[in-house]
Design a protein around this motif. Structure first.
Motif, PDB file in Angstrom:
ATOM      1  N   LEU A   1      17.474   9.286   4.571  1.00  0.00           N
ATOM      2  CA  LEU A   1      16.608   8.877   3.460  1.00  0.00           C
ATOM      3  C   LEU A   1      16.686   9.890   2.321  1.00  0.00           C
ATOM      4  O   LEU A   1      16.813   9.520   1.157  1.00  0.00           O
ATOM      5  N   LEU A   2      16.560  11.163   2.668  1.00  0.00           N
ATOM      6  CA  LEU A   2      16.616  12.233   1.678  1.00  0.00           C
ATOM      7  C   LEU A   2      16.741  13.572   2.390  1.00  0.00           C
ATOM      8  O   LEU A   2      16.563  13.659   3.602  1.00  0.00           O
ATOM      9  N   LYS A   3      17.041  14.605   1.576  1.00  0.00           N
ATOM     10  CA  LYS A   3      17.208  15.930   2.143  1.00  0.00           C
ATOM     11  C   LYS A   3      16.797  16.977   1.126  1.00  0.00           C
ATOM     12  O   LYS A   3      16.876  16.772  -0.086  1.00  0.00           O
TER      13      LYS A   3
ATOM     14  N   TRP B   1      14.914  13.777   6.151  1.00  0.00           N
ATOM     15  CA  TRP B   1      14.227  12.619   6.697  1.00  0.00           C
ATOM     16  C   TRP B   1      15.282  11.535   6.954  1.00  0.00           C
ATOM     17  O   TRP B   1      16.070  11.199   6.074  1.00  0.00           O
ATOM     18  N   TYR B   2      15.247  11.014   8.177  1.00  0.00           N
ATOM     19  CA  TYR B   2      16.114   9.907   8.557  1.00  0.00           C
ATOM     20  C   TYR B   2      15.246   8.706   8.927  1.00  0.00           C
ATOM     21  O   TYR B   2      14.119   8.855   9.427  1.00  0.00           O
TER      22      TYR B   2
ATOM     23  N   ALA C   1       0.846  -1.192   0.000  1.00  0.00           N
ATOM     24  CA  ALA C   1       0.000   0.000   0.000  1.00  0.00           C
ATOM     25  C   ALA C   1       0.881   1.241   0.000  1.00  0.00           C
ATOM     26  O   ALA C   1       2.052   1.189   0.400  1.00  0.00           O
ATOM     27  N   PRO C   2       0.322   2.398  -0.450  1.00  0.00           N
ATOM     28  CA  PRO C   2       1.088   3.649  -0.372  1.00  0.00           C
ATOM     29  C   PRO C   2       1.064   4.199   1.052  1.00  0.00           C
ATOM     30  O   PRO C   2       0.183   3.876   1.840  1.00  0.00           O
ATOM     31  N   VAL C   3       2.034   5.024   1.361  1.00  0.00           N
ATOM     32  CA  VAL C   3       2.085   5.628   2.696  1.00  0.00           C
ATOM     33  C   VAL C   3       2.567   7.068   2.608  1.00  0.00           C
ATOM     34  O   VAL C   3       3.337   7.429   1.706  1.00  0.00           O
ATOM     35  N   GLU C   4       2.082   7.885   3.520  1.00  0.00           N
ATOM     36  CA  GLU C   4       2.564   9.258   3.661  1.00  0.00           C
ATOM     37  C   GLU C   4       2.810   9.509   5.146  1.00  0.00           C
ATOM     38  O   GLU C   4       1.927   9.288   5.980  1.00  0.00           O
ATOM     39  N   LEU C   5       3.998   9.965   5.461  1.00  0.00           N
ATOM     40  CA  LEU C   5       4.347  10.362   6.824  1.00  0.00           C
ATOM     41  C   LEU C   5       4.454  11.880   6.826  1.00  0.00           C
ATOM     42  O   LEU C   5       5.224  12.455   6.058  1.00  0.00           O
ATOM     43  N   ARG C   6       3.700  12.513   7.733  1.00  0.00           N
ATOM     44  CA  ARG C   6       3.573  13.961   7.669  1.00  0.00           C
ATOM     45  C   ARG C   6       4.565  14.676   8.582  1.00  0.00           C
ATOM     46  O   ARG C   6       4.809  14.231   9.717  1.00  0.00           O
TER      47      ARG C   6
ATOM     48  N   GLY D   1      14.670  10.027  -2.656  1.00  0.00           N
ATOM     49  CA  GLY D   1      15.671   9.458  -1.766  1.00  0.00           C
ATOM     50  C   GLY D   1      15.906   7.987  -2.028  1.00  0.00           C
ATOM     51  O   GLY D   1      15.572   7.469  -3.085  1.00  0.00           O
ATOM     52  N   ILE D   2      16.470   7.343  -1.026  1.00  0.00           N
ATOM     53  CA  ILE D   2      16.768   5.919  -1.176  1.00  0.00           C
ATOM     54  C   ILE D   2      15.525   5.081  -0.911  1.00  0.00           C
ATOM     55  O   ILE D   2      14.544   5.566  -0.331  1.00  0.00           O
ATOM     56  N   ASN D   3      15.577   3.835  -1.333  1.00  0.00           N
ATOM     57  CA  ASN D   3      14.520   2.858  -1.062  1.00  0.00           C
ATOM     58  C   ASN D   3      13.146   3.275  -1.583  1.00  0.00           C
ATOM     59  O   ASN D   3      12.124   2.855  -1.032  1.00  0.00           O
ATOM     60  N   GLY D   4      13.104   4.093  -2.631  1.00  0.00           N
ATOM     61  CA  GLY D   4      11.842   4.464  -3.250  1.00  0.00           C
ATOM     62  C   GLY D   4      11.072   5.573  -2.553  1.00  0.00           C
ATOM     63  O   GLY D   4       9.930   5.867  -2.914  1.00  0.00           O
ATOM     64  N   PHE D   5      11.642   6.190  -1.548  1.00  0.00           N
ATOM     65  CA  PHE D   5      10.979   7.280  -0.846  1.00  0.00           C
ATOM     66  C   PHE D   5      11.178   8.604  -1.573  1.00  0.00           C
ATOM     67  O   PHE D   5      12.192   8.823  -2.240  1.00  0.00           O
ATOM     68  N   GLU D   6      10.208   9.494  -1.423  1.00  0.00           N
ATOM     69  CA  GLU D   6      10.322  10.853  -1.924  1.00  0.00           C
ATOM     70  C   GLU D   6       9.597  11.786  -0.957  1.00  0.00           C
ATOM     71  O   GLU D   6       8.775  11.349  -0.139  1.00  0.00           O
ATOM     72  N   ALA D   7       9.931  13.063  -1.039  1.00  0.00           N
ATOM     73  CA  ALA D   7       9.284  14.053  -0.177  1.00  0.00           C
ATOM     74  C   ALA D   7       9.127  15.336  -0.969  1.00  0.00           C
ATOM     75  O   ALA D   7       9.909  15.625  -1.879  1.00  0.00           O
ATOM     76  N   GLU D   8       8.131  16.112  -0.579  1.00  0.00           N
ATOM     77  CA  GLU D   8       7.886  17.376  -1.258  1.00  0.00           C
ATOM     78  C   GLU D   8       7.961  18.528  -0.264  1.00  0.00           C
ATOM     79  O   GLU D   8       7.270  18.531   0.767  1.00  0.00           O
ATOM     80  N   PHE D   9       8.801  19.476  -0.568  1.00  0.00           N
ATOM     81  CA  PHE D   9       8.927  20.677   0.256  1.00  0.00           C
ATOM     82  C   PHE D   9       7.840  21.648  -0.163  1.00  0.00           C
ATOM     83  O   PHE D   9       7.743  22.032  -1.332  1.00  0.00           O
ATOM     84  N   ASN D  10       7.010  22.064   0.783  1.00  0.00           N
ATOM     85  CA  ASN D  10       5.936  23.011   0.501  1.00  0.00           C
ATOM     86  C   ASN D  10       6.109  24.189   1.440  1.00  0.00           C
ATOM     87  O   ASN D  10       5.766  24.130   2.624  1.00  0.00           O
ATOM     88  N   LYS D  11       6.636  25.270   0.887  1.00  0.00           N
ATOM     89  CA  LYS D  11       6.961  26.429   1.723  1.00  0.00           C
ATOM     90  C   LYS D  11       5.704  27.096   2.277  1.00  0.00           C
ATOM     91  O   LYS D  11       5.661  27.509   3.439  1.00  0.00           O
ATOM     92  N   SER D  12       4.659  27.185   1.472  1.00  0.00           N
ATOM     93  CA  SER D  12       3.449  27.880   1.914  1.00  0.00           C
ATOM     94  C   SER D  12       2.751  27.136   3.046  1.00  0.00           C
ATOM     95  O   SER D  12       2.147  27.749   3.928  1.00  0.00           O
ATOM     96  N   GLN D  13       2.855  25.820   3.022  1.00  0.00           N
ATOM     97  CA  GLN D  13       2.242  25.008   4.072  1.00  0.00           C
ATOM     98  C   GLN D  13       3.258  24.576   5.123  1.00  0.00           C
ATOM     99  O   GLN D  13       2.888  23.844   6.043  1.00  0.00           O
ATOM    100  N   THR D  14       4.475  25.027   4.988  1.00  0.00           N
ATOM    101  CA  THR D  14       5.578  24.660   5.897  1.00  0.00           C
ATOM    102  C   THR D  14       5.572  23.165   6.182  1.00  0.00           C
ATOM    103  O   THR D  14       5.586  22.717   7.337  1.00  0.00           O
ATOM    104  N   SER D  15       5.530  22.385   5.101  1.00  0.00           N
ATOM    105  CA  SER D  15       5.485  20.936   5.255  1.00  0.00           C
ATOM    106  C   SER D  15       6.572  20.268   4.442  1.00  0.00           C
ATOM    107  O   SER D  15       7.100  20.825   3.469  1.00  0.00           O
ATOM    108  N   PHE D  16       6.885  19.046   4.839  1.00  0.00           N
ATOM    109  CA  PHE D  16       7.887  18.232   4.139  1.00  0.00           C
ATOM    110  C   PHE D  16       7.466  16.788   4.349  1.00  0.00           C
ATOM    111  O   PHE D  16       8.114  16.016   5.048  1.00  0.00           O
ATOM    112  N   HIS D  17       6.384  16.397   3.692  1.00  0.00           N
ATOM    113  CA  HIS D  17       5.812  15.068   3.893  1.00  0.00           C
ATOM    114  C   HIS D  17       6.588  14.009   3.107  1.00  0.00           C
ATOM    115  O   HIS D  17       7.004  14.244   1.960  1.00  0.00           O
ATOM    116  N   LEU D  18       6.712  12.858   3.701  1.00  0.00           N
ATOM    117  CA  LEU D  18       7.445  11.734   3.097  1.00  0.00           C
ATOM    118  C   LEU D  18       6.446  10.745   2.512  1.00  0.00           C
ATOM    119  O   LEU D  18       5.437  10.415   3.161  1.00  0.00           O
TER     120      LEU D  18
END
Lengths: 111, 112
Positions: free
Chosen positions: A47-49, A35-36, A17-22, A59-76
């Motif tokens: 994992l990524l930076k 993200w470590y 299944a897909p996953v998102e860590l906030r 990042g490694i192992n198929g992970f990715e993250a998106e930097f969202n400045k307006s929402q001050t988020s970096f979800h994995l």
């Protein structure tokens, strides 16, 4: 003061299944985000930076993250998890030469 | 070819004792760190050294004294150990900031 909030302490998910860590951060200066992953009884592995440039970071192992400045988020995110992804995941912001970590999210992948 | 190594991996001791944890990195990095991970897995920086010079000291009790004999080593000495010192201590290193920090395997300290 700079801080990092990981919105979920535990995330159970079935294999494949897909996953998102906030992760949300607060920082009044330039933002450098990480993200470590920590596997049981081991140290932390990057994992990524995000330092600058493209807001979608792979990042490694198929992970990715998106930097969202307006929402001050970096979800994995990962589109399809494996049992071996079961671990503790930490979001962190680098400020004045030190890493400030979130509380961690335990990802539990079930067969 | 371990990048960041720590010894010992486990340390069990009595209250009031003095103990040391050693850290070595073979990455050629200039900056080294000590972090403490508590029982709830929360990670917090304790110290940072750059080229043997202390640059970060995060309100850690004076019982904790880091020492960097050269830029590849950063040791942590703890005097008069207390129950609350029980934790996992991680050493890390980086080439510069805000570059990636590479972590050691950790030292689990248990104070009885």
């Amino acid at each position: 003061a700079q801080s990092v909030t990981q919105l979920d302490s535990q995330v159970p998910v079935f294999e494949e299944a897909p996953v998102e860590l906030r992760c949300n951060y607060s920082s009044s200066v330039s933002v450098y985000l990480f993200w470590y992953v920590q596997y049981p009884n081991q140290g932390l592995q990057l994992l990524l930076k995000y330092l600058s440039g493209s807001t979608l970071v792979k990042g490694i192992n198929g992970f990715e993250a998106e930097f969202n400045k307006s929402q001050t988020s970096f979800h994995l995110r990962k589109p399809s998890v494996h049992i071996s992804d079961t671990a503790e995941y930490f979001c962190a912001v680098s400020v004045a030469g030190k890493l400030i970590f979130g509380q961690g999210t335990t990802l539990q992948v079930k067969p | 070819d371990t990048a960041v190594s720590q010894t010992p991996k486990y340390l069990v001791t009595q209250m009031g004792n003095d103990k040391s944890i050693k850290c070595e990195q073979n990455l050629g990095h200039d900056t080294m760190y000590w972090y403490k991970q508590d029982s709830k897995k929360f990670l917090k920086i304790m110290f940072s050294y750059n080229n043997k010079e202390l640059i970060i000291n995060e309100t850690v009790p004076n019982r904790f004294s880091p020492k960097s004999p050269d830029k590849a080593h950063l040791n942590l000495h703890i005097n008069s150990l207390e129950l609350g010192d029980s934790a996992v201590y991680f050493c890390a290193s980086s080439r510069a900031t805000p570059d990636t920090q590479y972590f050691g395997p950790g030292t689990r300290l248990t104070v009885l």
